[in-house]
Design a protein around this motif. Sequence first.
Motif, PDB file in Angstrom:
ATOM      1  N   LEU A 226       6.210   1.018   0.558  1.00  0.00           N
ATOM      2  CA  LEU A 226       5.798   1.245  -0.811  1.00  0.00           C
ATOM      3  C   LEU A 226       6.585   2.437  -1.358  1.00  0.00           C
ATOM      4  N   ARG A 227       7.836   2.184  -1.739  1.00  0.00           N
ATOM      5  CA  ARG A 227       8.716   3.235  -2.231  1.00  0.00           C
ATOM      6  C   ARG A 227       9.437   2.766  -3.500  1.00  0.00           C
ATOM      7  N   SER A 228       9.643   3.713  -4.412  1.00  0.00           N
ATOM      8  CA  SER A 228      10.364   3.375  -5.646  1.00  0.00           C
ATOM      9  C   SER A 228      11.796   2.963  -5.348  1.00  0.00           C
ATOM     10  N   SER A 229      12.404   3.581  -4.306  1.00  0.00           N
ATOM     11  CA  SER A 229      13.782   3.244  -3.951  1.00  0.00           C
ATOM     12  C   SER A 229      13.899   1.831  -3.426  1.00  0.00           C
ATOM     13  N   THR A 230      12.792   1.272  -2.947  1.00  0.00           N
ATOM     14  CA  THR A 230      12.798  -0.090  -2.407  1.00  0.00           C
ATOM     15  C   THR A 230      12.355  -1.112  -3.447  1.00  0.00           C
ATOM     16  N   LEU A 231      11.250  -0.822  -4.135  1.00  0.00           N
ATOM     17  CA  LEU A 231      10.654  -1.800  -5.045  1.00  0.00           C
ATOM     18  C   LEU A 231      10.978  -1.538  -6.516  1.00  0.00           C
ATOM     19  N   GLY A 232      11.470  -0.348  -6.816  1.00  0.00           N
ATOM     20  CA  GLY A 232      11.782  -0.033  -8.199  1.00  0.00           C
ATOM     21  C   GLY A 232      10.794   0.938  -8.806  1.00  0.00           C
ATOM     22  N   LYS A 233      11.156   1.451  -9.978  1.00  0.00           N
ATOM     23  CA  LYS A 233      10.342   2.450 -10.665  1.00  0.00           C
ATOM     24  C   LYS A 233       8.939   1.921 -10.955  1.00  0.00           C
ATOM     25  N   GLY A 234       7.931   2.742 -10.616  1.00  0.00           N
ATOM     26  CA  GLY A 234       6.553   2.361 -10.881  1.00  0.00           C
ATOM     27  C   GLY A 234       5.862   1.729  -9.702  1.00  0.00           C
ATOM     28  N   TYR A 235       6.591   1.491  -8.610  1.00  0.00           N
ATOM     29  CA  TYR A 235       6.005   0.829  -7.450  1.00  0.00           C
ATOM     30  C   TYR A 235       6.039   1.702  -6.197  1.00  0.00           C
ATOM     31  N   GLY A 236       6.291   2.998  -6.383  1.00  0.00           N
ATOM     32  CA  GLY A 236       6.199   3.927  -5.268  1.00  0.00           C
ATOM     33  C   GLY A 236       4.734   4.239  -4.957  1.00  0.00           C
ATOM     34  N   GLN A 237       4.469   4.791  -3.779  1.00  0.00           N
ATOM     35  CA  GLN A 237       3.095   5.071  -3.377  1.00  0.00           C
ATOM     36  C   GLN A 237       2.425   6.061  -4.334  1.00  0.00           C
ATOM     37  N   GLU A 238       3.161   7.091  -4.740  1.00  0.00           N
ATOM     38  CA  GLU A 238       2.600   8.078  -5.663  1.00  0.00           C
ATOM     39  C   GLU A 238       2.326   7.459  -7.028  1.00  0.00           C
ATOM     40  N   ASP A 239       3.200   6.555  -7.462  1.00  0.00           N
ATOM     41  CA  ASP A 239       2.993   5.881  -8.751  1.00  0.00           C
ATOM     42  C   ASP A 239       1.708   5.066  -8.740  1.00  0.00           C
ATOM     43  N   ILE A 240       1.485   4.347  -7.660  1.00  0.00           N
ATOM     44  CA  ILE A 240       0.288   3.502  -7.561  1.00  0.00           C
ATOM     45  C   ILE A 240      -0.966   4.367  -7.457  1.00  0.00           C
ATOM     46  N   GLN A 241      -0.867   5.467  -6.712  1.00  0.00           N
ATOM     47  CA  GLN A 241      -1.987   6.404  -6.600  1.00  0.00           C
ATOM     48  C   GLN A 241      -2.370   6.940  -7.980  1.00  0.00           C
TER      49      GLN A 241
END
Length: 451
Positions: A226-241
């Motif tokens: 769950l990383r922005s670098s993998t899934l794109g902006k808005g899908y990182g762990q901190e973004d989801i939190q």
Amino acid sequence: MKDRFDYGQNPEKTKGGELIAAYLCDPETADAEFLLSKAKYKAITGREQKKNADILCYQIRQSFLPGEITPEDANRIGYEMGMRWTKGKYAFFVATHIDRHHIHNHIYYNSTALDCTRKFRDFIGSARAVRHLSDRICLENGLSYIAHPKLHSKGKFKHYGEWQDDNRPPTFQERLKAQIDSCLAEKPQSMAAFLQAMVSAGYEVKHGRGGVISFRAEGQKRFTRLRSSTLGKGYGQEDIQAVVEGRAASSEGRGAPPRKVNLIIDIQSRMKAGKGPAYERWAKIFNLKQMAATLQYLQESGLLEYEQLEKRATGAADRFHVLSGQIKSIEGAMSVNAELKAAIMDYAKTRPAFKGYEAAKYSKKYLAEHEAEIALYRAAQATFRHVLSGAKLPKMDALKAEYQKLAAEKRAAYRDYRAVRKDMQEVVTAKANIDHLFGLTDTQKNKEQER
């Protein structure tokens, strides 16, 4: 040319040479004949074939659906293709190959015309013109053809994945992002509730070093972090939190670009064609996505009544066809203009020779010495009669100005054309999806939608 022609005439491929047809040339000596015509071209026009920088001959390859045509009919159709494409002005021969599962033609034609006064010049859109002619001949003979080739809007071929576009099965990452959006849309009260929703949706959850969360779907080999670098902006762990805690909007609420509206898939017909359970699962997801995209498009466009949608689709199609006709009309005028300019130039260059022919009282000897110039002069006069129909011959400057004006009109029309085509594709696709959903699609409508 010899290497290429030898390949085309290979007896093992052409049934011992029986499947070779020629127009005003001998296939066995075509390479020498083509070169001789270029020597004549130089003598007549004074222009020389540039070594390694000019076209010696052209080749068209024409293939047929396996089992649909006999070798003899394929050769006949190839000859008709060559004749209609060259208009009988260029020597050519057709070699039909039967060594592959699909019968196919190799059509070779000389770049220098039979009268050796001009050459065939490739033009923008020539490949499309060849395809359209071949399609038309196949239709006339009751044969299959490719109605929707795999082309970019710029005319270049796509690879298979690009051609599939949104019709391809989504990747594991795309599926994961869609599921994250779906779970966040339910507004989970905590990260634990969000993870539980993902587990209920069929995802396996893993907590790695440093507390990094990863997901894995059924059939997926590796976990996706769950990383922005993998899934794109808005899908990182901190973004989801942040979304779960109410400090940020989900990707669905951040004004994400709308999904492209594509035609819904008929799952039952595809299943009958032999697709498996995995395809059925993907197709159902795809249909849900496309119906959501269709609904979004209709809401944004204010098309909330079926009559409105039907009227908009009809109007968009009408505007598209009007613009298409306008562009064709402009292109026709440009073609006539170019033909007239060429005829005027030929007329000016060859008029002294014809006047000499008249002064010589139409001497056969004089004709033999100036046959090419006189033929060109008469061809120019024939063009004037055909195009002008007795009207006064326009000045060259006026023709050039007219051509520039037509070219500007064509560029402006094409700008509108692209926008109108995009609008038509969207609204017609949305209507087709609504028709399919409510069972409004009959056999005739299916044909119209495909067209």
